[in-house]
Design a protein around this motif. Structure first.
Motif, mmCIF file in Angstrom:
data_model
loop_
_atom_site.group_PDB
_atom_site.id
_atom_site.type_symbol
_atom_site.label_atom_id
_atom_site.label_comp_id
_atom_site.label_asym_id
_atom_site.label_seq_id
_atom_site.Cartn_x
_atom_site.Cartn_y
_atom_site.Cartn_z
ATOM 1 N N ASN B 122 36.950 39.475 40.504
ATOM 2 C CA ASN B 122 36.971 38.059 40.151
ATOM 3 C C ASN B 122 37.145 37.856 38.652
ATOM 4 O OD1 ASN B 122 34.267 39.230 40.165
ATOM 5 N ND2 ASN B 122 33.531 37.241 39.503
ATOM 6 N N LEU B 123 37.858 36.786 38.306
ATOM 7 C CA LEU B 123 38.095 36.455 36.898
ATOM 8 C C LEU B 123 38.158 34.939 36.746
ATOM 9 C CD1 LEU B 123 40.790 38.802 37.543
ATOM 10 C CD2 LEU B 123 39.912 39.166 35.248
ATOM 11 N N PRO B 124 37.702 34.413 35.611
ATOM 12 C CA PRO B 124 37.935 32.998 35.341
ATOM 13 C C PRO B 124 39.428 32.764 35.114
ATOM 14 C CG PRO B 124 36.195 33.883 33.929
ATOM 15 C CD PRO B 124 36.874 35.049 34.571
ATOM 16 N N LEU B 125 39.913 31.598 35.549
ATOM 17 C CA LEU B 125 41.323 31.283 35.334
ATOM 18 C C LEU B 125 41.682 31.349 33.848
ATOM 19 C CD1 LEU B 125 43.780 30.102 37.162
ATOM 20 C CD2 LEU B 125 43.427 28.119 35.667
ATOM 21 N N ALA B 126 40.740 30.913 33.014
ATOM 22 C CA ALA B 126 40.999 30.887 31.573
ATOM 23 C C ALA B 126 41.239 32.279 30.999
ATOM 24 C CB ALA B 126 39.821 30.232 30.854
ATOM 25 N N ASP B 127 40.847 33.324 31.736
ATOM 26 C CA ASP B 127 41.046 34.698 31.263
ATOM 27 C C ASP B 127 42.315 35.345 31.802
ATOM 28 O OD1 ASP B 127 37.925 34.280 31.060
ATOM 29 O OD2 ASP B 127 38.472 35.919 29.696
ATOM 30 N N VAL B 128 42.993 34.659 32.730
ATOM 31 C CA VAL B 128 44.248 35.238 33.232
ATOM 32 C C VAL B 128 45.439 34.374 32.830
ATOM 33 C CG1 VAL B 128 43.164 36.474 35.135
ATOM 34 C CG2 VAL B 128 44.012 34.158 35.528
ATOM 35 N N THR B 129 45.203 33.397 31.961
ATOM 36 C CA THR B 129 46.286 32.530 31.483
ATOM 37 C C THR B 129 46.401 32.654 29.968
ATOM 38 O OG1 THR B 129 44.668 30.739 31.535
ATOM 39 C CG2 THR B 129 46.186 30.887 33.402
ATOM 40 N N TRP B 182 33.304 45.564 42.896
ATOM 41 C CA TRP B 182 32.275 46.187 42.045
ATOM 42 C C TRP B 182 31.219 45.171 41.631
ATOM 43 C CZ3 TRP B 182 31.563 50.906 42.733
ATOM 44 C CH2 TRP B 182 32.616 51.817 42.839
ATOM 45 N N GLU B 183 31.610 43.901 41.524
ATOM 46 C CA GLU B 183 30.645 42.878 41.146
ATOM 47 C C GLU B 183 29.537 42.759 42.210
ATOM 48 O OE1 GLU B 183 33.952 42.424 41.291
ATOM 49 O OE2 GLU B 183 34.524 42.294 39.179
#
Lengths: 248, 202
Positions: B122-129, B182-183
Motif C-alpha cells: 500500500n502507498l498514499p497516492l501522493a507518493d506515487v504521483t 508485509w504491512e
C-alpha cells in the motif's frame, strides 16, 4: 494470504549473553537472557544493534534459533567480509550486553498447528537456523506432524546442530546432501539440491505439504521453482533468503 | 541510551560524499540482493497486462506492447531495502505512474499495488504521483530479471524497497489506506527510510 498481524511498536532492549556455543568452525550459537522479550514464533527473526564508543552503529537481522517459550538464541555464521558477524562470533563473551529488537516477520513461521499437513523443510547452509526453531517447537509441543528436513551443507563438518538433528525422534526425517566433501563411505546425497533430488526426497504434492525454504538466494530460487515444477502450489512454498547482502 | 558494545569498532564507514545519501541504519552494497516471500512467478509477456482498478472494476489496462508505447523515462535513483542495504545510482527504464493515472478519472487517496504471486503493498497516492513512482521494466540496460521483479516492478525509490512491488500487475485505487502483504506482518504502513520506519509503529 491470511496472517498473524503483529502490531505495536518494537523497541530496542538490552539482553545479556549467557552462553556461546561452537556449532562449526565458523558458526556460533549465542544464548541470551532478554527480560523484556515478549515471545516469538518459530521462524521469526530479530534485529541486532552494535554501538561503538564513538557512537557509530551497525544493525543486522538474524533468524531466531530457539523455539517459542525458550530463551532467545541466535546462530550466526561468520562472514569473512562482514562487519557484525565477526564481532558476534569472535569478540562477544558471556556477560556482554547485546541490543536486540523483535521479533520481526510473520510469514515464514510455523504456528504449531499439527492438524495440518506435513512440513517440508529445506535448508542451505545456515538457512537451517529458522527451521531448527520450527523443529524444536514441534518437539516441545509433542506434535506428531510429519517433517522432512533436507539440509544442504558443504561437508559434514559444516552441518550445524548435527547432534541435535541426529537425535530427532519419530516423525522427523533428516536428509543431508553434502555438496563439496563427503566422508569415506558416505551413502547419502551429494551435490546441490535440484529438481531430481527433490522429486525423490520431498513429500509428493498430493500430501499437501507446506514447504519452508531458507538459504542463499540462488539456492532458494532453484528449490522454490523446482517445488513449483513438481506440483507444489506457489502459496505453499514459503521462502526466506540471506547472503549476497553485502556481508552481514 | 544504547550500551557500548565492548570491543566493537565498526569498519564500514561510508565515504563523506555518500553518507548524506545513505539513510540511518543502512549500508551501501554493490550487489543487488533478492528478497521475496515465495517462488518467483513467471508470466509470459503475451499474457501480461497492467491494470488500474477502482471498486473492483478495471478502469484501464495496458498490454505489454501498449505499455512499451507509452513515454518511457530513464530513471537513476538510490534504493534502500528494509533489510539494511542501500544501492546508489541504480538505473532503470520505466513508465511514470503519472502517465498511467492521467488516463483514469478518480478521487483516490491511496493505492494498493497488486502482483503476480499474490503480493500487495500500500502507498498514499501522493507518493506515487508527481514524478516519484514508475513501472520499471529495464534495469541497468537489460530487461528486468524475474528474481528482481521482471517483467515489471513498481519503482518508488523514496520509500523502503518493499514498496517497489515486484511482478506488479496493477494498482487498485482506494479511499482509505489498507495494509498490503508485509504491512500485515508487522512492517510499517508508510516506510520512509529517512525516518527509519521499518516496522509498525516506527
Amino acid at each position: 494470504m491470511a496472517g498473524t498481524a503483529v502490531r505495536g511498536r518494537l523497541t530496542w532492549q538490552v539482553s545479556a549473553v549467557t552462553a556461546l556455543i561452537d556449532e562449526t568452525a565458523s558458526v556460533k550459537t549465542i544464548e541470551l537472557q532478554a527480560p523484556d522479550w515478549a515471545g516469538h514464533l518459530a521462524g521469526q527473526h530479530l534485529d541486532v544493534r552494535l554501538t561503538a564508543e564513538d557512537g557509530y552503529r551497525a544493525e543486522r537481522s538474524y533468524s531466531i534459533a530457539s523455539a517459542p517459550g525458550e530463551p532467545v538464541a541466535l546462530t550466526v555464521e561468520r562472514l569473512e567480509d562482514g562487519e557484525v558477524s565477526p564481532y558476534l562470533t569472535e569478540e562477544l563473551r558471556p556477560g556482554d550486553d547485546l541490543e536486540i529488537r523483535g521479533p520481526v516477520g510473520g510469514y515464514f513461521v510455523w504456528d504449531g498447528d499439527d492438524s495440518v499437513t506435513p512440513l517440508m523443510l529445506i535448508a542451505g547452509g545456515s538457512g537451517v537456523v529458522p527451521l531448527r526453531s520450527i523443529l524444536r517447537h514441534r518437539s516441545n509441543l509433542r506434535s506428531t506432524v510429519p517433517v522432512r528436513l533436507l539440509y544442504s551443507a558443504r561437508s559434514l563438518a559444516d552441518v550445524i546442530y548435527r547432534d541435535e538433528l541426529d537425535q530427532e525422534g519419530a516423525g522427523v526425517e533428516v536428509i543431508y546432501t553434502l555438496t563439496r566433501q563427503q566422508p569415506q563411505g558416505w551413502t547419502g546425497h551429494r551435490g546441490r539440491v535440484d529438481k531430481s533430488m527433490l522429486s525423490e526426497v520431498a513429500w509428493p504434492p498430493d500430501q499437501q505439504a507446506i514447504a519452508y525454504v531458507c538459504g542463499p538466494t540462488p539456492f532458494v530460487e532453484t528449490v522454490a521453482s523446482s517445488l513449483v515444477g513438481l506440483g507444489y502450489p506457489a502459496q505453499r512454498v514459503k521462502t526466506e533468503r540471506f547472503g549476497g547482502i553485502g556481508g552481514s | 541510551m544504547s550500551p557500548i558494545s565492548r570491543g566493537f569498532h565498526g569498519r564500514r564507514r561510508e565515504p563523506a560524499e555518500q553518507s548524506s545519501r545513505v539513510p540511518p541504519g543502512q549500508y551501501v552494497t554493490q550487489d543487488f540482493p533478492v528478497l521475496s516471500a515465495g517462488p518467483t512467478p513467471r508470466t509470459a509477456l503475451d499474457n501480461w497486462s497492467f491494470s488500474i482498478r477502482q471498486s473492483g472494476n478495471t478502469s484501464k489496462s495496458w498490454t505489454w506492447s501498449e505499455l512499451q508505447d507509452l513515454p518511457v523515462e530513464d530513471v537513476t535513483a538510490d534504493i534502500h531495502c528494509v533489510t539494511r542495504w542501500s544501492k546508489l545510482d541504480t538505473r532503470w527504464r520505466a513508465v511514470s505512474v503519472d502517465t498511467l493515472l492521467a488516463q483514469v478519472e478518480h478521487n483516490a487517496r491511496y493505492v494498493l499495488a497488486f502482483c503476480d504471486g499474490g503480493y500487495t503493498t500500500n502507498l498514499p497516492l501522493a507518493d506515487v504521483t508527481a514524478g516519484q513512482a514508475w513501472v520499471a521494466f529495464d534495469y541497468d540496460g537489460e530487461p528486468l530479471a524475474p528474481e528482481h521483479g521482471g517483467p515489471a516492478r513498481l519503482l518508488v525509490p523514496h520509500l523502503y524497497f518493499w514498496k517497489s512491488a515486484k511482478w506488479v500487475r496493477g494498482l487498485e485505487l482506494l479511499d482509505k489506506d489498507e495494509p498490503g502483504f508485509w504491512e500485515t506482518y508487522g512492517y510499517n504502513m508508510y516506510g520512509d527510510p529517512w525516518r527509519e520506519q521499518r516496522y509498525a509503529g516506527d
